[in-house]
Motif scaffolding. Structure first.
Motif, PDB file in Angstrom:
ATOM      1  N   GLU A 121      36.366  37.155  41.850  1.00  0.00           N
ATOM      2  CA  GLU A 121      35.155  37.786  41.340  1.00  0.00           C
ATOM      3  C   GLU A 121      35.242  39.307  41.464  1.00  0.00           C
ATOM      4  OE1 GLU A 121      31.948  37.779  39.151  1.00  0.00           O
ATOM      5  OE2 GLU A 121      33.013  35.937  39.728  1.00  0.00           O
ATOM      6  N   ARG A 122      35.914  39.781  42.495  1.00  0.00           N
ATOM      7  CA  ARG A 122      36.091  41.223  42.641  1.00  0.00           C
ATOM      8  C   ARG A 122      36.874  41.771  41.452  1.00  0.00           C
ATOM      9  NH1 ARG A 122      36.104  44.454  47.387  1.00  0.00           N
ATOM     10  NH2 ARG A 122      37.190  46.444  47.171  1.00  0.00           N
ATOM     11  N   TYR A 123      37.906  41.020  41.017  1.00  0.00           N
ATOM     12  CA  TYR A 123      38.673  41.464  39.859  1.00  0.00           C
ATOM     13  C   TYR A 123      37.805  41.444  38.597  1.00  0.00           C
ATOM     14  CZ  TYR A 123      42.188  41.851  36.236  1.00  0.00           C
ATOM     15  OH  TYR A 123      42.895  42.273  35.139  1.00  0.00           O
ATOM     16  N   ARG A 124      37.076  40.350  38.382  1.00  0.00           N
ATOM     17  CA  ARG A 124      36.257  40.247  37.167  1.00  0.00           C
ATOM     18  C   ARG A 124      35.208  41.351  37.119  1.00  0.00           C
ATOM     19  NH1 ARG A 124      35.581  34.591  39.172  1.00  0.00           N
ATOM     20  NH2 ARG A 124      37.419  33.437  38.415  1.00  0.00           N
ATOM     21  N   THR A 125      34.588  41.625  38.247  1.00  0.00           N
ATOM     22  CA  THR A 125      33.568  42.678  38.294  1.00  0.00           C
ATOM     23  C   THR A 125      34.204  44.045  38.063  1.00  0.00           C
ATOM     24  OG1 THR A 125      32.231  41.375  39.845  1.00  0.00           O
ATOM     25  CG2 THR A 125      31.780  43.751  39.714  1.00  0.00           C
ATOM     26  N   GLY A 126      35.384  44.229  38.630  1.00  0.00           N
ATOM     27  CA  GLY A 126      36.047  45.520  38.523  1.00  0.00           C
ATOM     28  C   GLY A 126      36.452  45.880  37.104  1.00  0.00           C
ATOM     29  N   VAL A 127      36.884  44.884  36.328  1.00  0.00           N
ATOM     30  CA  VAL A 127      37.294  45.170  34.951  1.00  0.00           C
ATOM     31  C   VAL A 127      36.117  45.061  33.984  1.00  0.00           C
ATOM     32  CG1 VAL A 127      39.651  44.426  35.378  1.00  0.00           C
ATOM     33  CG2 VAL A 127      38.003  42.778  34.477  1.00  0.00           C
ATOM     34  N   GLY A 128      35.008  44.456  34.443  1.00  0.00           N
ATOM     35  CA  GLY A 128      33.838  44.335  33.579  1.00  0.00           C
ATOM     36  C   GLY A 128      34.152  43.514  32.343  1.00  0.00           C
ATOM     37  N   GLY A 129      33.676  43.982  31.214  1.00  0.00           N
ATOM     38  CA  GLY A 129      33.906  43.261  29.965  1.00  0.00           C
ATOM     39  C   GLY A 129      35.177  43.667  29.245  1.00  0.00           C
ATOM     40  N   ARG A 130      35.982  44.529  29.875  1.00  0.00           N
ATOM     41  CA  ARG A 130      37.199  45.010  29.222  1.00  0.00           C
ATOM     42  C   ARG A 130      38.266  43.922  29.150  1.00  0.00           C
ATOM     43  NH1 ARG A 130      39.839  48.972  32.566  1.00  0.00           N
ATOM     44  NH2 ARG A 130      38.705  48.088  34.343  1.00  0.00           N
ATOM     45  N   THR A 131      39.069  43.987  28.102  1.00  0.00           N
ATOM     46  CA  THR A 131      40.303  43.212  28.088  1.00  0.00           C
ATOM     47  C   THR A 131      41.291  43.911  29.008  1.00  0.00           C
ATOM     48  OG1 THR A 131      39.958  42.446  25.835  1.00  0.00           O
ATOM     49  CG2 THR A 131      42.222  42.363  26.679  1.00  0.00           C
ATOM     50  N   HIS A 132      41.806  43.169  29.967  1.00  0.00           N
ATOM     51  CA  HIS A 132      42.701  43.747  30.959  1.00  0.00           C
ATOM     52  C   HIS A 132      43.847  42.789  31.178  1.00  0.00           C
ATOM     53  CE1 HIS A 132      43.662  45.918  34.831  1.00  0.00           C
ATOM     54  NE2 HIS A 132      43.326  46.932  34.062  1.00  0.00           N
ATOM     55  N   TRP A 133      44.789  43.165  32.033  1.00  0.00           N
ATOM     56  CA  TRP A 133      45.994  42.375  32.206  1.00  0.00           C
ATOM     57  C   TRP A 133      45.712  40.929  32.596  1.00  0.00           C
ATOM     58  CZ3 TRP A 133      50.148  44.169  30.126  1.00  0.00           C
ATOM     59  CH2 TRP A 133      50.411  45.531  30.102  1.00  0.00           C
ATOM     60  N   LEU A 181      43.471  43.715  52.990  1.00  0.00           N
ATOM     61  CA  LEU A 181      44.684  43.886  52.193  1.00  0.00           C
ATOM     62  C   LEU A 181      44.534  43.213  50.833  1.00  0.00           C
ATOM     63  CD1 LEU A 181      47.552  44.754  51.662  1.00  0.00           C
ATOM     64  CD2 LEU A 181      48.351  42.746  52.945  1.00  0.00           C
ATOM     65  N   GLY A 182      44.002  41.997  50.801  1.00  0.00           N
ATOM     66  CA  GLY A 182      43.799  41.319  49.526  1.00  0.00           C
ATOM     67  C   GLY A 182      42.877  42.106  48.615  1.00  0.00           C
ATOM     68  N   GLU A 183      41.815  42.659  49.181  1.00  0.00           N
ATOM     69  CA  GLU A 183      40.884  43.468  48.397  1.00  0.00           C
ATOM     70  C   GLU A 183      41.575  44.706  47.834  1.00  0.00           C
ATOM     71  OE1 GLU A 183      37.619  44.390  50.905  1.00  0.00           O
ATOM     72  OE2 GLU A 183      36.812  42.341  50.915  1.00  0.00           O
ATOM     73  N   ARG A 184      42.390  45.339  48.660  1.00  0.00           N
ATOM     74  CA  ARG A 184      43.094  46.546  48.203  1.00  0.00           C
ATOM     75  C   ARG A 184      44.066  46.212  47.072  1.00  0.00           C
ATOM     76  NH1 ARG A 184      46.513  50.870  51.929  1.00  0.00           N
ATOM     77  NH2 ARG A 184      47.388  52.052  50.196  1.00  0.00           N
ATOM     78  N   LEU A 185      44.761  45.091  47.183  1.00  0.00           N
ATOM     79  CA  LEU A 185      45.702  44.694  46.148  1.00  0.00           C
ATOM     80  C   LEU A 185      44.981  44.346  44.849  1.00  0.00           C
ATOM     81  CD1 LEU A 185      48.101  42.534  48.348  1.00  0.00           C
ATOM     82  CD2 LEU A 185      48.590  44.795  47.365  1.00  0.00           C
ATOM     83  N   VAL A 186      43.822  43.713  44.951  1.00  0.00           N
ATOM     84  CA  VAL A 186      43.014  43.448  43.756  1.00  0.00           C
ATOM     85  C   VAL A 186      42.624  44.759  43.086  1.00  0.00           C
ATOM     86  CG1 VAL A 186      40.785  42.601  42.932  1.00  0.00           C
ATOM     87  CG2 VAL A 186      42.144  41.204  44.485  1.00  0.00           C
ATOM     88  N   ASP A 187      42.215  45.728  43.873  1.00  0.00           N
ATOM     89  CA  ASP A 187      41.848  47.033  43.310  1.00  0.00           C
ATOM     90  C   ASP A 187      43.049  47.698  42.635  1.00  0.00           C
ATOM     91  OD1 ASP A 187      39.295  46.598  44.265  1.00  0.00           O
ATOM     92  OD2 ASP A 187      39.541  47.883  46.035  1.00  0.00           O
ATOM     93  N   ASP A 188      44.225  47.529  43.222  1.00  0.00           N
ATOM     94  CA  ASP A 188      45.437  48.069  42.588  1.00  0.00           C
ATOM     95  C   ASP A 188      45.660  47.418  41.226  1.00  0.00           C
ATOM     96  OD1 ASP A 188      45.901  49.684  44.763  1.00  0.00           O
ATOM     97  OD2 ASP A 188      47.447  48.388  45.637  1.00  0.00           O
ATOM     98  N   LEU A 189      45.438  46.110  41.139  1.00  0.00           N
ATOM     99  CA  LEU A 189      45.597  45.409  39.862  1.00  0.00           C
ATOM    100  C   LEU A 189      44.579  45.912  38.840  1.00  0.00           C
ATOM    101  CD1 LEU A 189      46.155  41.776  41.195  1.00  0.00           C
ATOM    102  CD2 LEU A 189      47.867  43.242  40.106  1.00  0.00           C
TER     103      LEU A 189
END
Length: 342
Positions: free
Chosen positions: A22-34, A65-73
């Motif tokens: 969910e952190r990844y989905r929220t971070g990219v929002g509605g954008r098409t991302h990797w 660490l997992g959160e930081r790696l998600v943010d890197d993605l």
């Protein structure tokens, strides 16, 4: 572990998995991302599930660490192929580098380290200010790991198109460079990439601690592992040999803080998984287990370098390069590719 405790641990892990997704989905929002396709809510792909489980494993063993790696993605730039193919390839290579880091971090954090060791992700070297990927600190010694994943796109294209290949520097290679044949091009070694990786690791490991330090460079490659092995171990020019081509004033640059290099043949697995093209030669995208007959990773030890603990070698699915029998693991000076008719 009792069943109730194990069940609670499983629930905790599931909660971490969903939180990170969910952190990844929220971070990219509605954008098409990797990874929007792989991590779509309710429709997570097999690769997406393997990735998020690896991130959750990192998070459970080293909080944040997992959160930081998600943010890197999330911060890995995405440009649609149709808009700018070159930018897309560059971004995809950055994504593969991050996948490689996640894989190695997950494997190392899950390894059977002795009780009491401390993990630090990207700690600052007090001498150089540079940051290795992971430090594993014992009371009397410390392991340092750095992870590198080269861009092989152009190299792979040349390898597939050219009949001749020079994997390591040699007199033959020098002769071919001196008299190039435009009608018969040659695929040249990627040894400068390995040199740059070693220089980077040296700057991150050197002077890190007063304790005994074991510095390990992990290089992710595709199935053509003879290429980095040749660049490192070829007896006439390999970077980890006494006749290294990398010299200053006629003296070999020793990379004293790097005890050796793990060459990991996992790049094709990550590449194929991200593009939903199968598993390549390993069933786990972010694990190092492999099917019967699969090729292990290799440990190329530096001159004077320290040995790795057996459990570290096992966790990294690595054997010493000199113990590897298949031709894929031997240093080569010259290769002629022959395309046989069907």
């Amino acid at each position: 572990m009792t069943q109730d405790v194990k069940g609670a641990a499983d629930l905790d892990m599931l909660a971490i998995v969903e939180t990170l997704a969910e952190r990844y989905r929220t971070g990219v929002g509605g954008r098409t991302h990797w990874l929007t396709y792989h991590l779509k809510k309710g429709h997570v792909t097999e690769f997406g599930e393997a990735l998020i489980e690896a991130l959750a494993s990192c998070e459970s063993r080293l909080p944040q660490l997992g959160e930081r790696l998600v943010d890197d993605l999330i911060n890995t730039g995405y440009t649609p192929t149709a808009q700018d193919p070159a930018a897309w390839r560059a971004g995809f290579q950055q994504l593969l580098q991050k996948f490689a880091e996640i894989l190695v971090l997950r494997v190392l954090l899950e390894a059977p380290w002795p009780e009491g060791v401390q993990f630090r992700h990207e700690p600052a070297n007090p001498t150089t200010g540079r940051r290795p990927e992971l430090a594993v600190e014992f009371e009397e010694r410390v392991y340092l790991f750095e992870v590198k994943c080269p861009s092989l796109v152009d190299h792979q294209a040349a390898r597939g198109a050219n009949a001749r290949q020079i994997p390591a520097r040699s007199a033959l290679g020098d002769a071919l460079r001196a008299s190039p044949d435009p009608n018969d091009p040659v695929t040249w070694p990627r040894d400068n990439v390995l040199k740059d990786f070693l220089e980077s690791a040296e700057g991150k490991f050197s002077g890190f601690s007063d304790k005994k330090t074991i510095g390990v460079l992990v290089v992710i490659w595709d199935a053509y592992v003879y290429e980095p092995i040749s660049a490192l171990n070829y007896h006439r020019s390999g970077l980890l040999t006494e006749h290294s081509f990398h010299q200053v004033n006629g003296v070999r640059v020793p990379f004293d803080a790097v005890d050796g290099v793990i060459v990991m043949n996992h790049l094709a697995v990550l590449h194929a998984g991200a593009q939903e093209q199968g598993h390549a030669h390993r069933p786990g995208y972010f694990r190092l287990d492999h099917v019967d007959g699969g090729l292990p990773n290799v440990w190329c030890q530096n001159l004077g370098g320290k040995q790795l603990d057996a459990f570290v070698m096992s966790a990294l699915d690595a054997i010493p390069a000199e113990d590897a029998d298949p031709a894929e693991y031997r240093p080569h000076e010259y290769i002629m590719w022959i395309n046989l008719p069907d």
